[in-house]
Enzyme design. Structure first.
Site, PDB file in Angstrom:
ATOM      1  N   PRO A 128       0.800  -1.224   0.000  1.00  0.00           N
ATOM      2  CG  PRO A 128      -0.968  -1.611   1.486  1.00  0.00           C
ATOM      3  CD  PRO A 128       0.332  -2.196   1.014  1.00  0.00           C
ATOM      4  CB  ALA A 130       6.252   0.100  -1.355  1.00  0.00           C
ATOM      5  N   GLY A 131       4.381   1.571  -4.158  1.00  0.00           N
ATOM      6  CA  GLY A 131       3.999   1.255  -5.526  1.00  0.00           C
ATOM      7  C   GLY A 131       5.092   1.760  -6.440  1.00  0.00           C
ATOM      8  NE  ARG A 243      10.453  -1.945 -16.397  1.00  0.00           N
ATOM      9  CZ  ARG A 243      11.114  -1.343 -15.433  1.00  0.00           C
ATOM     10  NH1 ARG A 243      12.381  -0.991 -15.619  1.00  0.00           N
ATOM     11  NH2 ARG A 243      10.529  -1.091 -14.275  1.00  0.00           N
ATOM     12  CG  HIS A 338     -14.507  -3.182 -34.327  1.00  0.00           C
ATOM     13  ND1 HIS A 338     -13.148  -3.004 -34.484  1.00  0.00           N
ATOM     14  CD2 HIS A 338     -14.763  -4.458 -34.732  1.00  0.00           C
ATOM     15  CE1 HIS A 338     -12.604  -4.104 -34.943  1.00  0.00           C
ATOM     16  NE2 HIS A 338     -13.560  -5.006 -35.112  1.00  0.00           N
ATOM     17  N   GLY A 340     -20.239   0.807 -32.500  1.00  0.00           N
ATOM     18  CA  GLY A 340     -21.035   0.249 -31.422  1.00  0.00           C
ATOM     19  C   GLY A 340     -20.640  -1.163 -31.058  1.00  0.00           C
ATOM     20  CD  GLU A 363       5.680  -6.911 -15.127  1.00  0.00           C
ATOM     21  OE1 GLU A 363       6.773  -6.821 -15.707  1.00  0.00           O
ATOM     22  OE2 GLU A 363       4.909  -7.877 -15.262  1.00  0.00           O
TER      23      GLU A 363
END
Length: 385
Positions: A128, A130-131, A243, A338, A340, A363
């Protein structure tokens, strides 16, 4: 740089392409609605060796190069992203730490079962607090004799519901900042390990992300991954390594959306002609094609550099940033073409549109990638000056 794959690798790529088209795509809507990947699909993936892409042959894996892995990830990206995430998280951040940093005994214990998919891998860094600020961990690890006691929590951990092996980052010396973080190999059945609720997400249905709680979690000293204080550097290496693979998965999704958009534009008639003859639609398709092909070139270049053992900190951040941003732009144009139907949940375009959004966050957010690129540019400039 030569990205030509050897024949055996091309053969595997064709096998995976057929598997994706003939087995996974027909159940994609079922996965989306149920939130579960059919067991037979997972079992087929195991039998094909897809859970062992990153694991050396001596431990039962396929031992693919990064270029080879990207070729497989690209094919996997052409189907349900929840299924792709299950394999990608396992073979990427869930496995690479043990492959690259584990000692012989750790590799012998874990890699054979991870190669077959008997044991699924996960990577437990995010908390929470540490992102994006990954060094701000609150989870602690205190050594008591031949064990560490870990206390704290993690969240948004991909594969957590089904994983058996977790690479966990915890603080062993709070006074040292990032240099006080250590990494551990944690098994699900270690005393004090608790899996919390499964997160409800916008997309990636079938890929289960959960909270983790550690209450005096007992981890043997021999399960420390590297030395004390090496955890933060280990985490950055693991994320950097993955990555190009993540970009390859995004590339596959972009190609899928481009192909579907071309097909639809050729079939859909408005104003007495197929909409592909409308310049506005044709220009969108052209933009999608240019960005997809550019992403392909950058992805395989970074993969090749990784295989050569080159420093790819900047380039890996670039491909993660560009791959996720391109995927979002291509998905948006696919919905527009595309119309709708593209907004209708019964068709795959809407699903890819939702799934694309997380790629700019997990990530390493797009903003963090720009920070990394900028820091490397400054470092390179100073070296030249």
């Amino acid at each position: 740089m030569d990205f030509t794959l050897p024949e055996e690798m091309e053969s595997l790529r064709r096998i995976v392409r057929d598997f994706v088209g003939n087995e996974v795509e027909p159940v994609a809507q079922e996965i989306e609605e149920s939130g579960e990947i059919p067991r037979r699909i997972v079992q087929m993936a195991k039998e094909m060796g897809l859970f062992g892409l990153s694991i050396p042959e001596e431990y039962g894996g396929l031992g693919l190069s990064m270029v080879g892995k990207c070729a497989i990830y690209e094919e996997l990206g052409k189907t349900h992203n929840g299924f792709t995430s299950l394999i990608g998280a396992h073979t990427g951040i869930g496995t690479v730490g043990i492959v690259q940093m584990g000692n012989k005994e750790q590799k012998r214990r874990y890699l054979p079962k991870m190669a077959t998919g008997e044991w699924i891998g996960a990577f437990a860094l995010t908390e929470p607090s540490a992102g994006s600020h990954a060094a701000n961990l609150k989870t602690t690890a205190v050594r008591k004799g031949d064990r560490y006691l870990i206390n704290g929590s993690k969240h948004y951990i991909t594969n957590a519901r089904d994983a058996h092996v977790f690479t966990v980052m915890a603080v062993t010396d709070p006074s040292k900042g990032p240099k006080g973080i250590t990494s551990f190999i944690v098994e699900r059945d270690f005393p004090g390990f608790i899996v919390g609720k499964t997160e409800k997400k916008m997309g990636l249905n079938g890929s289960h992300s959960c909270e983790l709680f550690f209450e005096d979690l007992e981890v043997p000293v021999e399960n420390r991954l590297g030395e004390e204080g090496e955890g933060y550097v280990n985490a950055l290496k693991i994320l950097t390594n993955g990555r190009a693979g993540l970009a390859a998965r995004n590339l596959g999704s972009c190609q899928y959306l481009l192909d579907k958009s071309i097909q639809y534009a050729m079939e859909r008639v408005q104003f007495d002609k197929p909409i592909i003859e409308q310049q506005a639609v044709l220009h969108m398709l052209a933009d999608m094609a240019v960005e997809t092909e550019t992403l392909r070139s950058l992805t395989y270049r970074v993969a090749w550099m990784t295989d050569q053992g080159m420093n790819v900190i900047k380039e890996a951040a670039m491909v993660k940033l560009y791959g996720s941003e391109v995927y979002n732009r291509v998905a948006d144009k696919a919905v527009q073409i595309h119309g709708g139907i593209g907004y209708n949940a019964e068709y795959p375009i809407e699903r890819f549109y939702r799934d694309a959004r997380i790629t700019r966050i997990y990530e390493g957010t797009s903003e963090i990638q720009r920070n990394i690129i900028g820091a490397q540019l400054i470092k390179e400039y100073r070296k030249r000056s």
